[in-house]
Design a protein around this motif. Structure first.
Motif, PDB file in Angstrom:
ATOM      1  N   MET A 104      13.558 -46.782   5.706  1.00 52.86           N
ATOM      2  CA  MET A 104      12.752 -46.679   7.044  1.00 52.86           C
ATOM      3  C   MET A 104      12.715 -45.444   7.858  1.00 52.86           C
ATOM      4  O   MET A 104      11.598 -45.050   8.391  1.00 52.86           O
ATOM      5  CB  MET A 104      13.306 -48.103   7.993  1.00 52.86           C
ATOM      6  CG  MET A 104      12.823 -49.347   7.371  1.00 52.86           C
ATOM      7  SD  MET A 104      13.141 -50.602   8.579  1.00 52.86           S
ATOM      8  CE  MET A 104      14.837 -50.464   8.843  1.00 52.86           C
ATOM      9  N   GLU A 105      13.984 -44.806   7.889  1.00 50.36           N
ATOM     10  CA  GLU A 105      13.757 -43.380   8.520  1.00 50.36           C
ATOM     11  C   GLU A 105      12.929 -42.410   7.831  1.00 50.36           C
ATOM     12  O   GLU A 105      12.145 -41.567   8.484  1.00 50.36           O
ATOM     13  CB  GLU A 105      15.242 -42.862   8.550  1.00 50.36           C
ATOM     14  CG  GLU A 105      15.940 -43.393   9.603  1.00 50.36           C
ATOM     15  CD  GLU A 105      15.525 -43.149  11.158  1.00 50.36           C
ATOM     16  OE1 GLU A 105      15.410 -41.489  11.212  1.00 50.36           O
ATOM     17  OE2 GLU A 105      15.571 -43.764  11.924  1.00 50.36           O
ATOM     18  N   ARG A 108       9.282 -43.530   8.524  1.00 43.63           N
ATOM     19  CA  ARG A 108       8.716 -43.192   9.634  1.00 43.63           C
ATOM     20  C   ARG A 108       8.402 -41.853   9.890  1.00 43.63           C
ATOM     21  O   ARG A 108       7.492 -41.430  10.709  1.00 43.63           O
ATOM     22  CB  ARG A 108       9.597 -43.722  10.880  1.00 43.63           C
ATOM     23  CG  ARG A 108      10.741 -42.901  11.370  1.00 43.63           C
ATOM     24  CD  ARG A 108      11.444 -43.625  12.344  1.00 43.63           C
ATOM     25  NE  ARG A 108      12.615 -42.620  12.713  1.00 43.63           N
ATOM     26  CZ  ARG A 108      12.679 -41.708  13.653  1.00 43.63           C
ATOM     27  NH1 ARG A 108      11.770 -41.469  14.301  1.00 43.63           N
ATOM     28  NH2 ARG A 108      13.647 -41.057  14.042  1.00 43.63           N
ATOM     29  N   ARG A 109       9.103 -40.805   9.179  1.00 42.28           N
ATOM     30  CA  ARG A 109       8.856 -39.439   9.320  1.00 42.28           C
ATOM     31  C   ARG A 109       7.816 -38.795   8.505  1.00 42.28           C
ATOM     32  O   ARG A 109       7.052 -37.924   8.913  1.00 42.28           O
ATOM     33  CB  ARG A 109      10.354 -38.661   9.341  1.00 42.28           C
ATOM     34  CG  ARG A 109      11.121 -38.623  10.533  1.00 42.28           C
ATOM     35  CD  ARG A 109      12.244 -37.825  10.626  1.00 42.28           C
ATOM     36  NE  ARG A 109      13.477 -38.810  10.198  1.00 42.28           N
ATOM     37  CZ  ARG A 109      14.324 -38.449   9.214  1.00 42.28           C
ATOM     38  NH1 ARG A 109      13.832 -37.633   8.342  1.00 42.28           N
ATOM     39  NH2 ARG A 109      15.210 -39.257   9.026  1.00 42.28           N
ATOM     40  N   PRO A 112       4.220 -42.611   7.884  1.00 42.22           N
ATOM     41  CA  PRO A 112       4.402 -43.998   8.521  1.00 42.22           C
ATOM     42  C   PRO A 112       3.434 -44.887   8.741  1.00 42.22           C
ATOM     43  O   PRO A 112       3.496 -46.074   9.283  1.00 42.22           O
ATOM     44  CB  PRO A 112       4.264 -43.061  10.088  1.00 42.22           C
ATOM     45  CG  PRO A 112       3.534 -41.761   9.912  1.00 42.22           C
ATOM     46  CD  PRO A 112       4.086 -41.507   8.414  1.00 42.22           C
ATOM     47  N   ASP A 113       2.250 -44.661   7.874  1.00 42.04           N
ATOM     48  CA  ASP A 113       1.337 -45.876   7.581  1.00 42.04           C
ATOM     49  C   ASP A 113       1.562 -46.613   6.381  1.00 42.04           C
ATOM     50  O   ASP A 113       1.016 -47.560   5.971  1.00 42.04           O
ATOM     51  CB  ASP A 113      -0.190 -45.187   7.391  1.00 42.04           C
ATOM     52  CG  ASP A 113      -0.250 -44.386   6.299  1.00 42.04           C
ATOM     53  OD1 ASP A 113       0.889 -43.810   5.572  1.00 42.04           O
ATOM     54  OD2 ASP A 113      -1.343 -44.162   5.725  1.00 42.04           O
ATOM     55  N   TYR A 161      12.593 -51.689  13.937  1.00 44.22           N
ATOM     56  CA  TYR A 161      11.724 -50.424  13.409  1.00 44.22           C
ATOM     57  C   TYR A 161      10.224 -50.767  13.689  1.00 44.22           C
ATOM     58  O   TYR A 161       9.545 -49.585  13.998  1.00 44.22           O
ATOM     59  CB  TYR A 161      11.897 -50.172  11.802  1.00 44.22           C
ATOM     60  CG  TYR A 161      13.291 -49.058  11.936  1.00 44.22           C
ATOM     61  CD1 TYR A 161      14.440 -49.428  12.011  1.00 44.22           C
ATOM     62  CD2 TYR A 161      12.770 -47.634  11.366  1.00 44.22           C
ATOM     63  CE1 TYR A 161      15.428 -48.530  11.871  1.00 44.22           C
ATOM     64  CE2 TYR A 161      13.938 -46.687  11.503  1.00 44.22           C
ATOM     65  CZ  TYR A 161      15.091 -47.214  11.686  1.00 44.22           C
ATOM     66  OH  TYR A 161      16.343 -46.265  11.814  1.00 44.22           O
ATOM     67  N   TYR A 162      10.007 -51.920  13.623  1.00 40.63           N
ATOM     68  CA  TYR A 162       8.468 -52.243  13.801  1.00 40.63           C
ATOM     69  C   TYR A 162       8.256 -52.037  15.478  1.00 40.63           C
ATOM     70  O   TYR A 162       7.110 -51.500  15.710  1.00 40.63           O
ATOM     71  CB  TYR A 162       8.229 -53.890  13.662  1.00 40.63           C
ATOM     72  CG  TYR A 162       6.974 -54.258  14.256  1.00 40.63           C
ATOM     73  CD1 TYR A 162       5.840 -53.801  13.866  1.00 40.63           C
ATOM     74  CD2 TYR A 162       7.002 -55.367  14.923  1.00 40.63           C
ATOM     75  CE1 TYR A 162       4.484 -54.275  14.581  1.00 40.63           C
ATOM     76  CE2 TYR A 162       6.014 -56.015  15.600  1.00 40.63           C
ATOM     77  CZ  TYR A 162       4.735 -55.419  15.533  1.00 40.63           C
ATOM     78  OH  TYR A 162       3.574 -55.827  16.201  1.00 40.63           O
ATOM     79  N   SER A 164      10.278 -50.404  17.459  1.00 36.24           N
ATOM     80  CA  SER A 164      10.397 -48.978  18.054  1.00 36.24           C
ATOM     81  C   SER A 164       9.535 -47.898  17.797  1.00 36.24           C
ATOM     82  O   SER A 164       9.171 -47.109  18.404  1.00 36.24           O
ATOM     83  CB  SER A 164      11.978 -48.547  17.702  1.00 36.24           C
ATOM     84  OG  SER A 164      12.832 -49.605  18.148  1.00 36.24           O
ATOM     85  N   TYR A 165       9.230 -48.130  16.349  1.00 33.97           N
ATOM     86  CA  TYR A 165       8.364 -47.232  15.867  1.00 33.97           C
ATOM     87  C   TYR A 165       6.856 -47.439  15.304  1.00 33.97           C
ATOM     88  O   TYR A 165       6.292 -46.799  14.749  1.00 33.97           O
ATOM     89  CB  TYR A 165       8.939 -46.166  14.487  1.00 33.97           C
ATOM     90  CG  TYR A 165      10.279 -45.882  15.110  1.00 33.97           C
ATOM     91  CD1 TYR A 165      10.531 -44.761  15.960  1.00 33.97           C
ATOM     92  CD2 TYR A 165      11.550 -46.320  14.564  1.00 33.97           C
ATOM     93  CE1 TYR A 165      11.677 -44.173  16.394  1.00 33.97           C
ATOM     94  CE2 TYR A 165      12.892 -45.997  14.811  1.00 33.97           C
ATOM     95  CZ  TYR A 165      12.839 -44.679  15.709  1.00 33.97           C
ATOM     96  OH  TYR A 165      14.148 -44.528  16.065  1.00 33.97           O
ATOM     97  N   LEU A 167       6.531 -49.380  12.680  1.00 31.83           N
ATOM     98  CA  LEU A 167       6.544 -49.468  11.082  1.00 31.83           C
ATOM     99  C   LEU A 167       6.004 -50.746  10.616  1.00 31.83           C
ATOM    100  O   LEU A 167       6.322 -51.680  11.416  1.00 31.83           O
ATOM    101  CB  LEU A 167       7.940 -49.316  10.326  1.00 31.83           C
ATOM    102  CG  LEU A 167       8.220 -47.715  10.403  1.00 31.83           C
ATOM    103  CD1 LEU A 167       9.590 -47.890   9.192  1.00 31.83           C
ATOM    104  CD2 LEU A 167       7.181 -46.926   9.792  1.00 31.83           C
ATOM    105  N   THR A 169       6.652 -53.457   8.782  1.00 31.71           N
ATOM    106  CA  THR A 169       7.470 -54.089   8.101  1.00 31.71           C
ATOM    107  C   THR A 169       7.007 -55.519   7.991  1.00 31.71           C
ATOM    108  O   THR A 169       6.537 -56.367   9.128  1.00 31.71           O
ATOM    109  CB  THR A 169       8.947 -54.005   8.627  1.00 31.71           C
ATOM    110  OG1 THR A 169       8.843 -54.251   9.909  1.00 31.71           O
ATOM    111  CG2 THR A 169       9.349 -52.648   8.362  1.00 31.71           C
TER     112      THR A 169
END
Ligand code: GDD
Length: 316
Positions: A104-105, A108-109, A112-113, A161-162, A164-165, A167, A169
């Protein structure tokens, strides 16, 4: 579409690859010590691209995502055998959580899509009261093994992660699943392999078992991989979905079904080493939420799954 399958050499990973490769570019991660028996035919035909990657290593995962730039990830790699998690609790939780964080890290970097399916488990429900079945996604999670705790962790990480960022998921809580190529430690395969070995005279006619009272809800792996695809196409990001058959049987009934497929005369013996410190008594899933979102329902009956599995073990 570019699809990445982590754990492609495993049981579900190999079926996922077969399901996808007609229409998509499939890349799969393997480890140095991975056995490639399940996907050798796909590799030989150059139908899938295998990349060596240690998912616990952030640099290895970053390089993977940067070179593949996947549109979809099916994150299937995990320590997935419940008994191993009592012998190696730290390793199970670390492996399952760290691998997912690294993915996931990197996503996201770098991409991200990308949509990510997270393979979680009905084991997370753990202790279930009689009035709580069939189990809905809203049921409390009362995990009874380190493996179950690792899957709860994975699930919350995906949610976080969904949130916060952003993503994409989607979490699948899959109940027991089986079919050809199931690892020989898991109950359906273990019993089938013992029966096949007894038929071939490789094992005396005694079949060893653990707890036969547990109740489990089994779905064919070929229905499960179809569900995973739909989870990313139609599932809502950040949501959790049960993947189940909606009916359950005791392990004793399962054993009787397998024995009925063989002419061999077999004695049953309990092997105390197969009993667990705590075993989930009943798992029976309600898959209506997933059905309403995606239209999915299981299609392959358990009797066919078991017969295919037994024939798989007879083929060796
Ligand atoms: N493995 C095994 N071997 N299990 C046995 C045996 C035996 O000889 N005899 C009885 N059992 C019982 C176990 O105690 C358990 O109640 C049930 O059979 C199923 O065991 P497994 O096939 O090992 O699967 P599991 O239910 O512990 O976990 C599986 O399902 C989860 C989803 O609920 C795994 O596939 C997990 O990875 C998955 O998340």
């Amino acid at each position: 579409m570019k699809v990445l399958i982590t754990g492609i050499s495993g049981f579900v990973g190999s079926h996922m690859a077969e399901y996808l490769l007609q229409e998509h570019d499939v890349v799969g991660t393997i480890r140095q010590r991975s056995r490639l028996d399940h996907i050798k035919h796909l590799k030989d035909l150059q139908l899938v691209d295998l990349v060596e990657c240690e998912l616990r290593d952030p640099f290895s995962v970053e390089a993977l995502i940067a070179s593949v730039k996947p549109d979809r990830i099916f994150h299937l790699a995990a320590q997935s055998f419940v008994p191993t998690s009592w012998n190696s609790p730290v390793d199970t939780i670390y492996n399952n959580a760290a691998s997912q964080i690294n993915i996931m890290e990197a996503v996201r970097r770098i991409k991200p899509d990308c949509k990510i399916q997270i393979a979680c488990s009905s084991e997370e429900y753990g202790h279930v009261e009689a009035y709580e079945v069939p189990i809905k996604e809203t049921n409390p999670l009362r995990p009874l093994s380190p493996y179950a705790v690792s899957k709860v962790t994975q699930e919350f990480l995906a949610y976080q992660y969904y949130k916060s960022y952003g993503l994409h998921t989607v979490i699948t809580r899959t109940f027991n699943h089986t079919g050809p190529r199931r690892g020989e430690n898991f109950v359906t395969s273990n019993f089938s392999k013992q029966i096949a070995d007894i038929e071939k005279g490789k094992q005396p006619p005694v079949l060893y078992v653990g707890n036969l009272q547990a109740k489990r809800d089994f779905t064919d792996v070929r229905d499960v991989v179809r569900a995973y695809w739909l989870a990313l196409e139609k599932g809502v990001p950040g949501e959790t979905y049960n993947i189940a058959s909606g009916s359950c049987i005791t392990i004793e009934e399962l054993l009787q079904k397998l024995l009925a497929l063989s002419k061999a005369k077999i004695e049953i013996k309990v092997d105390p080493a197969r009993l667990r410190p705590s075993d989930v008594e009943i798992l029976l899933g309600d898959y209506r939420k997933f059905h309403e979102t995606t239209g999915w329902k299981p299609e392959i009956p358990l009797d066919r799954t078991l017969s295919d599995l037994l024939n798989y073990w007879r083929s060796f």
